[in-house]
Design an enzyme around this catalytic site. Sequence first.
Site, PDB file in Angstrom:
ATOM      1  CB  CYS A   1      73.300  79.623  52.518  1.00  0.00           C
ATOM      2  SG  CYS A   1      72.035  79.606  51.234  1.00  0.00           S
TER       3      CYS A   1
ATOM      4  CG  HIS B   1      70.381  81.030  56.150  1.00  0.00           C
ATOM      5  ND1 HIS B   1      71.427  81.846  55.786  1.00  0.00           N
ATOM      6  CD2 HIS B   1      69.857  80.545  55.005  1.00  0.00           C
ATOM      7  CE1 HIS B   1      71.529  81.857  54.453  1.00  0.00           C
ATOM      8  NE2 HIS B   1      70.597  81.073  53.956  1.00  0.00           N
TER       9      HIS B   1
ATOM     10  CD  GLU C   1      72.761  83.112  58.895  1.00  0.00           C
ATOM     11  OE1 GLU C   1      72.939  81.935  59.302  1.00  0.00           O
ATOM     12  OE2 GLU C   1      72.651  83.410  57.689  1.00  0.00           O
TER      13      GLU C   1
END
Lengths: 86, 210
Positions: free
Chosen positions: B70, B180, B182
């Site tokens: 990002c 993302h 994660e």
Amino acid sequence: MKSFRADIRVTLKNGVLDPQGKAIEGALGSLGFDGVDQVRQGKTFDVTLNAKDKKAAETALTAMCEKLLANTVIEDYDVTVNQSDK
Amino acid sequence: MIAAITKISGHAPTLAWHTDTALPDSELVIIPGGFSHGDYLRAGAIAARAPVMKAVAQAAENGVRILGVCNGFQTLTESGLLPGALMRNAGLTFVCKEVKLQIANNQNPFTQLYQEGEIIRCPVAHHDGNYFADAKTLERIEGEGQVAFRYAEGSNPNGSLNDIAGIFNARGNVLGMMPHPENLVEPAHSGIDGKRLFQGALDLLEVEPA
């Protein structure tokens, strides 16, 4: 050293889509400004600096544009230097 | 990101501050998302000129794996470590939702645990994720297999050229991506599609079945 004042214009390169400019264009249209052909949004920087002479000021400002003020992948820049009146 | 790495690898990552001039010895350097420096000037522009980025560039040069997610991806393009630029989303709005990603190239440590062409779920949350590169650059990165992820058909949230969601550098040790991974690494996230990216990046190759 002399004091200089510079106007730097950073604009999107031709061919790079500018959705913000398009949205502004649309808003101008809804306000009744129907002669508007195109709007491109950019940035201006008003920089005062000290340099030996105008040429040295231009060289420094061009380096600033290349290194930070413009992203040359998508943007063009234009530097105008004036002697500062201060 | 810290929690994800700790859970996946069993080790807490060492943190580096933007003013640091050296990085600890690492096998993986991650620049997480998060609107660093307020995104002033352009997204990632100020972060890309922070002192620590010289050390990141040196690590990349040394072959260390670098991941930017990002705002981290924006920082990597702004610093010149990855080609192209990330512009304002074509729809002008901030997008925060889940998208489908297609694995465009799995011949790389980061994507080695995915199948090529596999479609995974992944959240996105950004305002400037519209990937742009000039025609020549685009042709080069497509030809060299530098596209890592694409938004799957119909799920491009930001107008990115060629539906590009993530790219590698020419050498393949730097990956930048807008989504993302994660945020999808444990069942509490409702899925673990992002986990294999980190396992691959860290060469933790024994993966439990999904």
